[in-house]
Design a protein around this motif. Structure first.
Motif, PDB file in Angstrom:
ATOM      1  N   ASN A 144       0.801  -1.231   0.000  1.00 22.72           N
ATOM      2  CA  ASN A 144       0.000   0.000   0.000  1.00 22.72           C
ATOM      3  C   ASN A 144       0.828   1.273   0.000  1.00 22.72           C
ATOM      4  O   ASN A 144       0.284   2.377   0.160  1.00 22.72           O
ATOM      5  N   PHE A 146       2.855   4.383  -1.613  1.00 18.53           N
ATOM      6  CA  PHE A 146       2.779   5.170  -2.841  1.00 18.53           C
ATOM      7  C   PHE A 146       3.942   6.152  -2.858  1.00 18.53           C
ATOM      8  O   PHE A 146       4.139   6.911  -1.898  1.00 18.53           O
ATOM      9  N   THR A 157       5.815   1.242  -5.652  1.00 22.66           N
ATOM     10  CA  THR A 157       4.443   1.612  -5.290  1.00 22.66           C
ATOM     11  C   THR A 157       3.577   0.363  -5.308  1.00 22.66           C
ATOM     12  O   THR A 157       3.739  -0.505  -6.171  1.00 22.66           O
ATOM     13  N   ASN A 159      -0.011   0.175  -5.365  1.00 21.68           N
ATOM     14  CA  ASN A 159      -1.316   0.216  -6.016  1.00 21.68           C
ATOM     15  C   ASN A 159      -1.278  -0.375  -7.420  1.00 21.68           C
ATOM     16  O   ASN A 159      -0.539   0.095  -8.291  1.00 21.68           O
ATOM     17  N   SER A 160      -2.084  -1.403  -7.652  1.00 24.46           N
ATOM     18  CA  SER A 160      -2.037  -2.131  -8.927  1.00 24.46           C
ATOM     19  C   SER A 160      -2.499  -1.267 -10.098  1.00 24.46           C
ATOM     20  O   SER A 160      -1.945  -1.358 -11.201  1.00 24.46           O
ATOM     21  N   LYS A 162      -2.185   1.998 -10.493  1.00 22.81           N
ATOM     22  CA  LYS A 162      -1.108   2.925 -10.856  1.00 22.81           C
ATOM     23  C   LYS A 162       0.070   2.174 -11.482  1.00 22.81           C
ATOM     24  O   LYS A 162       0.688   2.651 -12.435  1.00 22.81           O
ATOM     25  N   GLU A 217      -1.843   7.901   0.391  1.00 22.12           N
ATOM     26  CA  GLU A 217      -2.641   7.360  -0.707  1.00 22.12           C
ATOM     27  C   GLU A 217      -3.023   5.905  -0.459  1.00 22.12           C
ATOM     28  O   GLU A 217      -4.002   5.407  -1.001  1.00 22.12           O
ATOM     29  N   GLY A 218      -2.257   5.219   0.371  1.00 25.43           N
ATOM     30  CA  GLY A 218      -2.499   3.802   0.627  1.00 25.43           C
ATOM     31  C   GLY A 218      -3.611   3.514   1.617  1.00 25.43           C
ATOM     32  O   GLY A 218      -3.919   2.352   1.879  1.00 25.43           O
ATOM     33  N   SER A 389      -8.949   7.718  -0.253  1.00 22.40           N
ATOM     34  CA  SER A 389      -7.671   7.048  -0.460  1.00 22.40           C
ATOM     35  C   SER A 389      -7.858   5.573  -0.146  1.00 22.40           C
ATOM     36  O   SER A 389      -8.935   5.130   0.240  1.00 22.40           O
ATOM     37  N   PRO A 391      -6.553   1.355  -1.454  1.00 23.97           N
ATOM     38  CA  PRO A 391      -6.530   0.592  -2.706  1.00 23.97           C
ATOM     39  C   PRO A 391      -7.886   0.491  -3.374  1.00 23.97           C
ATOM     40  O   PRO A 391      -7.976   0.307  -4.591  1.00 23.97           O
TER      41      PRO A 391
END
Length: 426
Positions: A144, A146, A157, A159-160, A162, A217-218, A389, A391
């Motif tokens: 998680n 970013f 990072t 997030n899949s 992104k 962001e995570g 925010s 995932p």
């Protein structure tokens, strides 16, 4: 009628001419024309309370008067705007003040690098330098996490969505579980070290470990300070460089200027951007322990790494750190936000809410699919700017300017609760 036509027309401009990649405008579909402190106004004159703060780039609010005055004066006197990495008075003033106000009082010794104007620029420079210093290519990051949208930053990072946007395989990064990612009962530092000590783990000795103390962001995941300290201990034991990404959580967002201060650590490299300019102007720093400053001249550069208007406002912004007043305010206001979220979760169990965060980086994880997005949309209709925010966009995020007054905080809370009630049909 005329005002409605004007708004529709201005929004059409973005739809007609701007790329489909635009995102925040879809969540906040108005044209903003003015901002001050913790408020913005659209072209119809509607006022919005800002619980977004430019994704963390406006810790001191919009158009802070003292910074604005310094900036206007600098421009009026034909001060240097663009200088690459040449010497300017604006840069010298910033370096001296940053050292005196931030580094020395915290017993931190860093060389300051200007890598380019954004957060991903400082992360890229940190990754490159760690590899250069150690001669290793692997970097360990955390679930998680970013760290930016360029290829090196994307490789560390989590997030899949992104990561897939890179369009190419992302190499030389391994993700390990963040604090409590596997539940309270699993010691993820022990898990990490097991991979390092086992020759059969398939994980090579890395050049660096990169982490955010609070994953913005995570999903507003806050690591315990003891966990952070133990990660540093692992780095020292294995001769791994520790990179702290303080791009979003630094500059006071969690209370102290650096988010890692309460953990009692001294990272090898620190990444700063977003609010370091104080005014929302593009600026980034990479802080490097002197013994690791092994760059050759020009080995990492960028056309806009010497943005002097940002140096001017950044120097003025450091006035907030002449004493502990702002830090104490942030901690106090953070407790107010935390208490609000706790009460909200108890009052509305249908939220399946989980308060998260630290300082003035807080949020509520709503374990109901799509609910956080709906709450943010409802809040915007009622005059509050707030983003999600996590995932799965499962967290609504409370991240106002650090200078927000308590009355504005409370008004924002009222809007959030009204929005929750509307989304739960109460």
């Amino acid at each position: 009628m005329q005002a409605t036509k004007k708004v529709a027309s201005s929004m059409k401009v973005f739809e007609e001419f701007e790329s489909e990649v635009r995102s925040y405008i879809r969540s906040f579909p108005v044209t903003f024309v003015k901002s001050q402190g913790s408020k913005l106004w659209d072209e119809e004159g509607k006022e919005y309370i800002d619980f977004f703060a430019g994704a963390g780039a406006l810790n001191y609010g919009h158009n802070h008067p003292a910074m604005k005055e310094k900036l206007i004066s600098y421009i009026a006197e034909d001060g240097i705007t663009h200088s690459l990495d040449m010497g300017t008075k604006a840069k010298a003033d910033f370096l001296i003040r940053f050292n005196e106000m931030i580094l020395k009082p915290r017993d931190l010794d860093y060389k300051v690098m200007f890598p380019g104007p954004t957060g991903t620029n400082t992360v890229e420079s940190a990754l490159k330098l760690a590899r250069k210093v150690t001669g290793r290519d692997l970097v360990i990051s955390f679930t998680n996490g970013f760290h930016g949208m360029t290829l090196g930053a994307l490789s560390v990072t989590g997030n899949s969505f992104k990561r897939h946007g890179a369009g190419v395989p992302l190499h030389n990064g391994v993700s390990m579980p963040f604090d409590k990612y596997l539940g309270d009962e699993v010691d993820t530092v022990e898990y990490l070290e097991r991979f390092l000590e086992d020759n059969g783990s398939g994980v090579s000795l890395p050049a660096a470990i990169i982490l955010e103390t609070v994953q913005g962001e995570g999903g507003i995941n806050a690591a315990d300070y003891e966990w952070i300290k133990r990660v540093e201990d692992v780095c020292r034991r294995w001769d791994i460089l520790l990179i702290i990404d303080d791009v979003q959580v630094g500059c006071g967002r969690t209370g102290p200027f650096f988010s890692f201060e309460p953990a009692g650590i001294k990272p090898d490299i620190v990444c700063l951007s977003k609010s370091i300019s104080g005014y929302g102007l593009p600026m980034a720093l990479t802080l490097i322990k002197p013994e690791y400053d092994e760059w050759s001249p020009g080995e990492h550069n960028g056309t806009f790494r010497g943005h002097n208007p940002a140096f001017v406002t950044a120097t003025e912004a450091l006035s907030f750190w002449e004493n502990d007043n702002l830090k104490n305010e942030i901690i106090k206001k953070g407790e107010i936000v935390g208490e609000f979220l706790t009460i909200l979760a108890e009052k509305y169990p249908e939220l399946k809410g989980e308060p998260r965060g630290r300082g003035l980086m807080r949020g509520m994880a709503c374990h109901v699919d799509g609910l956080a997005d709906k709450i943010c949309a409802a809040a915007f209709e009622r005059g509050l700017i707030m983003e999600t925010s996590g995932p799965n966009s499962e967290v609504f995020k409370i991240m106002p300017p650090l200078t927000i007054d308590v009355n504005s905080l409370q008004r924002g809370f009222d809007i959030i609760e009204d929005s929750v009630k509307a989304c739960l049909n109460k």
